[in-house]
Scaffold this active site. Structure first.
Site, PDB file in Angstrom:
ATOM      1  N   ASP A   1      31.420  -2.014   1.802  1.00  0.00           N
ATOM      2  CA  ASP A   1      30.890  -3.371   1.933  1.00  0.00           C
ATOM      3  C   ASP A   1      32.032  -4.376   1.900  1.00  0.00           C
ATOM      4  OD1 ASP A   1      28.524  -2.115   1.814  1.00  0.00           O
ATOM      5  OD2 ASP A   1      27.787  -3.079  -0.010  1.00  0.00           O
TER       6      ASP A   1
ATOM      7  N   ASP B   1      32.917  -7.155   4.582  1.00  0.00           N
ATOM      8  CA  ASP B   1      32.943  -8.585   4.262  1.00  0.00           C
ATOM      9  C   ASP B   1      34.265  -9.225   4.654  1.00  0.00           C
ATOM     10  OD1 ASP B   1      30.382  -8.581   3.290  1.00  0.00           O
ATOM     11  OD2 ASP B   1      31.010  -8.020   1.283  1.00  0.00           O
TER      12      ASP B   1
ATOM     13  N   SER C   1      -4.502  -6.980  18.260  1.00  0.00           N
ATOM     14  CA  SER C   1      -4.467  -6.177  17.038  1.00  0.00           C
ATOM     15  C   SER C   1      -5.099  -4.830  17.344  1.00  0.00           C
ATOM     16  CB  SER C   1      -5.134  -6.907  15.884  1.00  0.00           C
ATOM     17  OG  SER C   1      -6.508  -6.979  16.125  1.00  0.00           O
ATOM     18  N   LEU C   2      -5.296  -4.022  16.340  1.00  0.00           N
ATOM     19  CA  LEU C   2      -5.794  -2.661  16.568  1.00  0.00           C
ATOM     20  C   LEU C   2      -7.159  -2.477  15.934  1.00  0.00           C
ATOM     21  CD1 LEU C   2      -2.569  -0.666  15.625  1.00  0.00           C
ATOM     22  CD2 LEU C   2      -3.520  -0.910  17.917  1.00  0.00           C
TER      23      LEU C   2
ATOM     24  N   GLU D   1       2.488   7.082  15.187  1.00  0.00           N
ATOM     25  CA  GLU D   1       3.527   6.319  14.481  1.00  0.00           C
ATOM     26  C   GLU D   1       3.010   5.902  13.116  1.00  0.00           C
ATOM     27  OE1 GLU D   1       4.367   2.874  16.861  1.00  0.00           O
ATOM     28  OE2 GLU D   1       4.815   4.065  18.629  1.00  0.00           O
TER      29      GLU D   1
ATOM     30  N   LYS E   1       1.967   3.217  10.420  1.00  0.00           N
ATOM     31  CA  LYS E   1       1.489   1.834  10.465  1.00  0.00           C
ATOM     32  C   LYS E   1       2.180   1.090   9.319  1.00  0.00           C
ATOM     33  CE  LYS E   1      -2.654  -0.944  11.109  1.00  0.00           C
ATOM     34  NZ  LYS E   1      -2.245  -2.063  10.287  1.00  0.00           N
TER      35      LYS E   1
ATOM     36  N   ASP F   1       3.427  -1.717   6.885  1.00  0.00           N
ATOM     37  CA  ASP F   1       2.691  -2.823   6.284  1.00  0.00           C
ATOM     38  C   ASP F   1       3.582  -4.055   6.146  1.00  0.00           C
ATOM     39  OD1 ASP F   1       0.464  -4.006   5.350  1.00  0.00           O
ATOM     40  OD2 ASP F   1       0.454  -3.022   3.387  1.00  0.00           O
TER      41      ASP F   1
ATOM     42  N   ARG G   1       3.269 -13.454  15.059  1.00  0.00           N
ATOM     43  CA  ARG G   1       2.077 -13.149  15.843  1.00  0.00           C
ATOM     44  C   ARG G   1       1.124 -14.347  15.888  1.00  0.00           C
ATOM     45  NH1 ARG G   1      -3.055 -11.277  14.755  1.00  0.00           N
ATOM     46  NH2 ARG G   1      -4.004 -10.208  16.524  1.00  0.00           N
TER      47      ARG G   1
ATOM     48  N   GLU H   1       7.548  -4.714  13.682  1.00  0.00           N
ATOM     49  CA  GLU H   1       7.065  -5.132  12.370  1.00  0.00           C
ATOM     50  C   GLU H   1       8.225  -5.525  11.464  1.00  0.00           C
ATOM     51  OE1 GLU H   1       3.869  -4.939  12.459  1.00  0.00           O
ATOM     52  OE2 GLU H   1       3.106  -4.965  10.403  1.00  0.00           O
TER      53      GLU H   1
ATOM     54  N   TYR I   1       8.583  -1.410  18.131  1.00  0.00           N
ATOM     55  CA  TYR I   1       7.758  -0.380  18.770  1.00  0.00           C
ATOM     56  C   TYR I   1       7.251  -0.723  20.162  1.00  0.00           C
ATOM     57  CZ  TYR I   1       4.408  -3.067  15.876  1.00  0.00           C
ATOM     58  OH  TYR I   1       3.708  -4.051  15.245  1.00  0.00           O
TER      59      TYR I   1
ATOM     60  N   LYS J   1      -1.045   6.036  19.744  1.00  0.00           N
ATOM     61  CA  LYS J   1      -0.967   5.350  21.041  1.00  0.00           C
ATOM     62  C   LYS J   1      -0.969   6.385  22.162  1.00  0.00           C
ATOM     63  CE  LYS J   1       1.731   1.647  19.004  1.00  0.00           C
ATOM     64  NZ  LYS J   1       3.066   1.153  18.654  1.00  0.00           N
TER      65      LYS J   1
ATOM     66  N   LYS K   1      -6.569   4.140   8.960  1.00  0.00           N
ATOM     67  CA  LYS K   1      -6.117   3.557   7.695  1.00  0.00           C
ATOM     68  C   LYS K   1      -6.287   4.540   6.548  1.00  0.00           C
ATOM     69  CE  LYS K   1      -6.357  -0.844   7.269  1.00  0.00           C
ATOM     70  NZ  LYS K   1      -5.529  -2.025   7.166  1.00  0.00           N
TER      71      LYS K   1
ATOM     72  N   CYS L   1      10.404  -7.382 -33.301  1.00  0.00           N
ATOM     73  CA  CYS L   1      10.475  -6.225 -32.419  1.00  0.00           C
ATOM     74  C   CYS L   1       9.605  -5.086 -32.955  1.00  0.00           C
ATOM     75  CB  CYS L   1      11.928  -5.769 -32.289  1.00  0.00           C
ATOM     76  SG  CYS L   1      12.117  -4.249 -31.361  1.00  0.00           S
TER      77      CYS L   1
ATOM     78  N   CYS M   1      12.305  -2.118 -34.095  1.00  0.00           N
ATOM     79  CA  CYS M   1      13.275  -2.258 -35.181  1.00  0.00           C
ATOM     80  C   CYS M   1      12.941  -3.407 -36.136  1.00  0.00           C
ATOM     81  CB  CYS M   1      14.679  -2.460 -34.614  1.00  0.00           C
ATOM     82  SG  CYS M   1      14.881  -4.081 -33.853  1.00  0.00           S
TER      83      CYS M   1
ATOM     84  N   CYS N   1      14.402  -8.917 -27.986  1.00  0.00           N
ATOM     85  CA  CYS N   1      14.742  -8.535 -29.350  1.00  0.00           C
ATOM     86  C   CYS N   1      16.232  -8.805 -29.497  1.00  0.00           C
ATOM     87  CB  CYS N   1      14.455  -7.046 -29.565  1.00  0.00           C
ATOM     88  SG  CYS N   1      15.289  -6.358 -30.993  1.00  0.00           S
TER      89      CYS N   1
ATOM     90  N   CYS O   1      19.177  -2.250 -31.889  1.00  0.00           N
ATOM     91  CA  CYS O   1      17.782  -1.794 -31.812  1.00  0.00           C
ATOM     92  C   CYS O   1      17.729  -0.423 -31.133  1.00  0.00           C
ATOM     93  CB  CYS O   1      16.950  -2.806 -31.027  1.00  0.00           C
ATOM     94  SG  CYS O   1      15.266  -2.274 -30.702  1.00  0.00           S
TER      95      CYS O   1
END
Ligand code: IVH
Length: 669
Positions: free
Chosen positions: A34, A38, A83-84, A114, A116, A118, A137, A179, A231, A295, A319, A411, A414, A429, A434
């Site tokens: 990284d 950078d 939509s589906l 595929e 789905k 979320d 959308r 998505e 997709y 599909k 689903k 706590c 302890c 605490c 502890c």
């Protein structure tokens, strides 16, 4: 001539950065650290700062650009985003398959199954291979122009690879759809940050992704690290291939992230297997799916089958049942974590949640309890996502005699004082000794991503702490075979294995050691940045707030936490013990890559047009060079600005090459 080569260099640097972005964010196979990445970005940003006339919208520096918007303009989709239809059973799915085959007049039809995902669907427009627009959308006909936000998604190419483009006949304009999601890791991180900032938590990754996309400030969007899987691919409103699977391949070729779990299916039984397989495998994914999408692969059939008002006939969603259930809260108690934080946890009447019996759920903090309005005795809706701990979504029935939870003033483990720091949500605490904190610290220290001491689980940690054998993480390195074999369920062989594991952990690199220490807010990534920036634990422990702030992604909150950690006497004593045990306090040599200017000695004189002297020195040193104050025969270069002193004359006399700032930047490339 010089200008031209510099311009070419900038473009080369961009290409190199694009390649590494692709390797890291799309392929998950980084070739460089990284830190190195950078550095390349910084170099490009600096060159572009000097030549703003050469900045292009597809430059990797333009991912987070511009000022926050006040609103998102509305844009009409060239092709509606449908939509589906959803199905919830195999019977419904079989009906759909039968209808498709009937309409197509074929006895069998090839499908692509595929996941789905979320998240939220998004349309991206590219012109001449460059991303020009990202639109949500919306209602399917028109959405919001969120281009500035989409550009912050590192897996979305700002310019696509030409091989892929050529496969489509290099159209001037094309559209892709997919998505936008938030991974579970980013989701947890975002919620932890919101909690620390006293903001309400996101309910789930989809809400988090959607909420993030509606942010007016692209900087905030960038910090949330969204991701996107593509997709669909359209040229002039049509899929330019005979098969959907071919479009997926070309999307990949262009550098888009295509979800790798898709599968070609030609028998209904195989579809059933796929559904079953991913109902289990979804648990192991780093993002949420709520079903699968089937599909028709032949895109010519798409036209023949057509669409209904809202959804195509050539695709359907299956689903998975929601992993939700209702149950009763039997008790709420405070659990003490590694940093001493008291987290309210609900004890539940055990309930089956998608095949797992759940009897506890975290309530995160007092604000969350207030938000939910949950009391002991209430009936609640429970939800589980991925491998995430179950969560209470809402109260479905309030018990008339429900008892509210109160944070204890002492706590529960302890008996130490419990306090809430100014501006923080968490109660803590304050007793550093502890045992609950110690146990959690040990488990974190031994974790797979930290010191990776396999076999040091909860049962063992309990025994080690309760018998006083381990009082801090460093004591692990002093354990003897005799001490271990005296423990319950610990034979000679297990004791031997554990000691070997502990000994092997000494070789773990600096970044992991830093992470393992469990400094508040220092996650794996920050630990990596700290290791690469400072190169040794001693340097980090002595760093001031200001020096820490110079590290990538370290803000005031993290810097303060690090300073406080190393200021604590107890922690310093533990570090000393770890050093004596022989742990890696230094960044190992192979990680310190030799820079381009390794072994070169520089002298700076006069005022440079853009870089301050400090900046110039830092950059030279980062590239492996050294900066000295006086000109001698050993100097390799003298960098000259305005009003140079006698050093310039001396350099000339000694015949040492003289560089301008531009030349220096050139060398630093
Ligand atoms: S196809 C017209 N493929 O599910 C076809 N959608 O309920 C619509 N989704 O709005 C899109 N993963 O947001 C498709 N592999 C996938 C998907 C997917 C998730 C979402 C998408 C769509 C919704 C439809």
């Amino acid at each position: 001539m010089v200008a031209k080569t510099l311009r070419q260099q900038i473009e080369k640097l961009r290409e190199e950065i694009r390649r590494h972005e692709y390797l890291y964010y799309v392929k998950n196979e980084p070739e460089i650290s990284d830190y190195e990445f950078d550095q390349m970005m910084k170099q490009l940003a600096e060159l572009e700062r000097q030549h703003p006339e050469w900045v292009t919208p597809d430059s990797p520096t333009q991912r987070v650009g511009g000022t926050p918007a006040t609103e998102f303009p509305t844009v009409r989709h060239a092709v509606p985003m449908l939509s589906l239809d959803n199905t919830y059973s195999l019977e419904e799915l079989a009906d759909w398959d039968r209808r498709v085959r009937e309409l197509a007049g074929r006895s069998s039809v090839e499908y692509v199954a595929e996941l789905k995902l979320d998240g939220l669907s998004m349309s991206l427009i590219y012109e001449d291979g460059v991303l020009v627009r990202g639109v949500t959308r919306g209602d399917g006909t028109q959405g919001e122009d969120v281009t500035a936000n989409v550009k912050t998604i590192r897996s979305v190419p700002l310019r696509v690879a030409s091989e892929g483009l050529a496969r489509m006949g290099s159209p001037r304009r094309f559209e892709v759809r997919g998505e936008v999601i938030m991974t579970l890791e980013s989701f947890r991180r975002a919620n932890a940050e919101r909690e620390a900032a006293g903001q309400p938590r996101f309910a789930n990754p989809r809400n988090a992704a959607a909420g993030t996309m509606r942010q007016l400030d692209p900087k905030i969007v960038a910090s949330r690290r969204l991701d996107m899987f593509l997709y669909f691919l359209f040229v002039e409103g049509r899929v330019p291939f005979a098969k959907h699977s071919e479009a997926l391949e070309v999307l990949s070729l262009m550098g888009f992230k295509v979800n790798p779990h898709y599968r070609m299916i030609s028998r209904f039984e195989a579809l059933k297997d796929y559904l079953d397989e991913y109902e289990t495998r979804r648990e192991k994914l780093d993002y949420e799916i709520d079903g699968i999408v089937v599909k028709v692969n032949d895109t010519r059939l798409w036209d023949e089958l057509g669409t209904t008002a809202k959804s195509p006939r050539w695709a359907i969603a299956y689903k998975y049942p929601a992993r939700q259930a209702t149950t009763r809260v039997l008790d709420i108690r405070a659990q003490v974590g590694r940093t001493g934080t008291l987290t309210p946890v609900a004890d539940l009447e055990p309930v089956d949640l998608g095949g797992v019996t759940v009897s506890h759920a975290t309530l995160h903090n007092m604000d969350e309890i207030e938000r939910l309005g949950v009391k002991i005795g209430d009936t609640v809706l429970l939800q589980r996502a991925g491998e995430v701990i179950p969560q209470i979504v809402k109260v479905v029935r309030s018990a008339p005699d429900g008892r509210p939870f109160r944070m204890p003033s002492h706590c529960p483990v302890c008996g130490g004082d419990v306090r809430r720091a100014e501006g923080e949500v968490a109660y803590r605490c304050v007793n550093a000794a502890c045992p609950a904190q110690l146990k959690e610290s040990l488990l974190h220290f031994a974790g797979r991503r930290a010191m990776d001491i396999e076999g040091l689980g909860e049962a063992l940690v309990d025994q080690l702490v309760d018998r006083g054998l381990v009082r801090d993480v460093a004591d692990l390195y002093r354990l003897t075979p005799a001490q271990l074999t005296a423990l319950e369920r610990m034979g000679d062989k297990s004791a031997h294995n554990l000691l070997e594991q502990i000994a092997a952990s000494k070789k773990v690199g600096l970044a992991r050691l830093i992470y393992a220490l469990g400094i508040r807010y220092v996650g794996e990534r920050t630990a990596q940045f700290l290791a690469e920036h400072f190169g040794s634990l001693d340097k980090i422990s002595k760093a001031t707030q200001e020096e820490l702030l110079a590290v990538e992604e370290v803000g005031p909150k993290i810097a303060t936490s690090i300073v406080e950690f190393f200021a604590e006497k107890r922690n310093r004593a533990v570090l000393e013990k770890l050093r004596q045990a022989g742990l890696q306090f230094e960044q190992r040599a192979e990680r310190k890559r030799l820079g381009k200017l390794a072994g070169k000695q520089f002298v700076l004189t006069g005022t440079l047009p853009h870089l301050s002297r400090e900046e110039a020195s830092r950059r030279i040193e980062e590239a492996g060079g050294r900066v000295t104050g006086s000109v001698s025969k050993r100097a390799d270069y003298v960098v000259v600005g305005e009003d140079p002193g006698s050093k310039l004359d001396k350099a000339r006399a000694l015949g040492i090459p003289i560089l301008s700032e531009a030349d220096l930047l050139h060398l630093l490339k």
